[in-house]
Design an enzyme around this catalytic site. Structure first.
Site, PDB file in Angstrom:
ATOM      1  N   ASP A 228      42.173  14.623 -48.711  1.00  0.00           N
ATOM      2  CA  ASP A 228      42.943  14.956 -49.917  1.00  0.00           C
ATOM      3  C   ASP A 228      43.589  13.680 -50.450  1.00  0.00           C
ATOM      4  O   ASP A 228      43.068  12.597 -50.210  1.00  0.00           O
ATOM      5  CB  ASP A 228      43.969  16.063 -49.591  1.00  0.00           C
ATOM      6  N   HIS A 251      41.325  11.772 -52.397  1.00  0.00           N
ATOM      7  CA  HIS A 251      41.477  12.140 -53.805  1.00  0.00           C
ATOM      8  C   HIS A 251      42.322  11.138 -54.595  1.00  0.00           C
ATOM      9  O   HIS A 251      42.747  11.413 -55.700  1.00  0.00           O
ATOM     10  CB  HIS A 251      42.057  13.545 -53.924  1.00  0.00           C
TER      11      HIS A 251
END
Ligand code: NAG
Ligand code: NAG
Ligand code: NAG
Ligand code: NAG
Length: 411
Positions: A228, A251
């Site tokens: 993430d 991310h």
């Protein structure tokens, strides 16, 4: 005679004062640093005996000490379950953890997965952590989640500081977190330097470092790769400085998600500088929910950044939602004064710069200078896309033509 006695009587208190002076000045010298090992309190470096109580016992001693205390965690593997280091009743004399070994969570993810976090510092002041590895052993929980298991627990964050002040984390490694790795919540004056965070690229919700409701947080010289965000900055964060980071996989670095609730706190004064993004989904991102909100994002600088095969190198997404398809609702979060300076590298998708701002609260004062992003594939050229984005592009800005609407405030 009379004269001599009174002289002696006079001397006596003077001598006492003199000795008092020596006593006071020796007290004013730096106090000795006490150090204690968790082994003394029954911890075992064998990776199998539960050392939770031993860590807590060492903390209690340090917490009560009026002198600076160092808690030593020697080489080896220390198994611990949920740990809460409570600081509200401590003396606040500095406490340092010097960790040479690894602290590991139970193999069965269920043991800690129903708590919000594995290791928590609550209401502490003047705490430093040097070195060490935290291994939350989260991979079986990721598997459970990734196989669509409905009964998988949410998972625990690895390390949480909450209601704390003057915190330093140096050279710590956090691997295989069940959920977020390091969380700074309602804490001020935080230094994070030289940390390493890693989890598999497909591990759900394993943000590297998450900050919210905190002021003066500096993250430097760290390497983060997870499933993430490398770093995410949530509501109520101010004076956040991020410098010298290698990010990927993951991310990217994200401000948000913000504006989920109406009266949420805003984010301001954030600087992100000297970052290398490598094969990440996003580079620098600002993300807000398409919902009514009074929140804001302002005074942000993204500078000296390298992108390598990044899907969305520069992105503002003000229409974030989880429904599919996403109903296009406008965000109430007001984004202003965001500077992108010296951003180079390659984009994996055609739209290298995407500024999708809210129709209700258009972005203002977006400034771009010396941005040069090219498409990874040689036969295509990168593009920019703007919605409700106002500002100015200076110097070299590729993709050309930047689609910013000229901001009246800037002319
Ligand atoms: C601990 O922190 C407080 C404020 O957070 C500070 O005033 C105090 O001087 C510190 N104590 C020591 C011994 O450094
Ligand atoms: C912050 O913490 C460090 C180490 O724990 C301590 O030496 C220093 O005095 C503290 N500073 C403040 C301002 O409290
Ligand atoms: C963070 O960095 C800024 C600027 O470099 C500095 O002024 C501030 O004191 C630092 N804060 C902490 C908590 O290290
Ligand atoms: C680039 O070239 C490849 C192979 O010739 C082709 O498949 C692809 O569609 C082209 N991409 C663009 C953006 O033109």
């Amino acid at each position: 005679m009379i004269h001599k006695t009174s002289c002696l009587l006079l001397l006596l208190p003077l001598t006492l004062i003199f000795f008092d002076f020596i006593l006071i000045s020796s007290l004013a010298k730096p106090t000795p640093i006490t150090s204690l090992s968790v082994l003394t309190y029954g911890a075992k470096p064998d990776g199998s005996k539960d050392s939770t109580k031993a860590f807590l016992a060492a903390w209690q001693v340090a917490c009560a000490s009026p002198n600076p205390t160092t808690i030593i965690v020697p080489k080896g593997r220390f198994l611990v379950g949920n740990l809460v280091f409570q600081g509200t009743k401590c003396t606040n004399a500095p406490i340092s953890f010097r960790i040479a070994g690894s602290i590991i969570a139970p193999k069965d993810f269920r043991v800690i997965a129903n708590s919000l976090q594995w290791i928590m510092f609550d209401g502490v002041t003047n705490v430093s952590i040097y070195g060490g590895v935290l291994d939350a052993q989260g991979s079986s929980l990721w598997k459970c989640k990734n196989s669509g298991g409905k009964k998988c627990p949410t998972g625990a964050k690895t390390l949480l500081f909450t209601d704390s002040n003057n915190i330093s984390i140096y050279g710590l490694t956090s691997i295989n977190s069940q959920k977020f790795h390091i969380v700074i919540d309602q804490s001020n004056n935080v230094k994070i330097d030289g940390v390493k965070v890693s989890a598999d690229a497909d591990s759900p919700n394993t943000d590297g470092i998450h900050i919210k409701n905190s002021h003066s947080v500096n993250i430097t010289n760290s390497r983060i790769g997870t499933g993430d965000d490398c770093i995410s900055i949530g509501p109520g964060s101010t004076y956040v400085s991020i410098q010298g980071i290698q990010c990927g996989p993951g991310h990217g670095i994200s401000i948000g998600s913000l504006g989920r609730s109406e009266d949420e706190q805003g984010v301001e004064n954030v600087m992100v500088s000297n970052v290398d993004f490598m094969s990440t989904d996003n580079g620098v991102r600002i993300k807000t929910w398409g919902k009514v909100s009074k929140s804001f994002v302002r005074n942000i600088v993204f500078q000296h950044i390298n992108m390598k095969m990044v899907k969305n190198p520069i992105i503002i997404n003000q229409h974030y939602c989880l429904d599919k398809p996403c109903p296009k609702k406008e965000s109430g979060v007001e984004i202003s004064n965001v500077r992108y300076e010296d951003i180079q590298g390659t984009s994996n998708t055609e739209v290298a710069v995407m500024l999708d701002c809210s129709k209700d609260k258009p972005c203002t004062d977006i400034v771009m200078g010396n941005v040069n992003l090219v498409l990874q594939m040689v036969n295509g050229s990168a593009q920019a896309s703007c919605n409700n984005a106002n500002g100015l592009a200076n110097d070299v800005v590729v993709p050309f033509t930047p689609c910013l609407k000229r901001d009246l405030l800037l002319t």
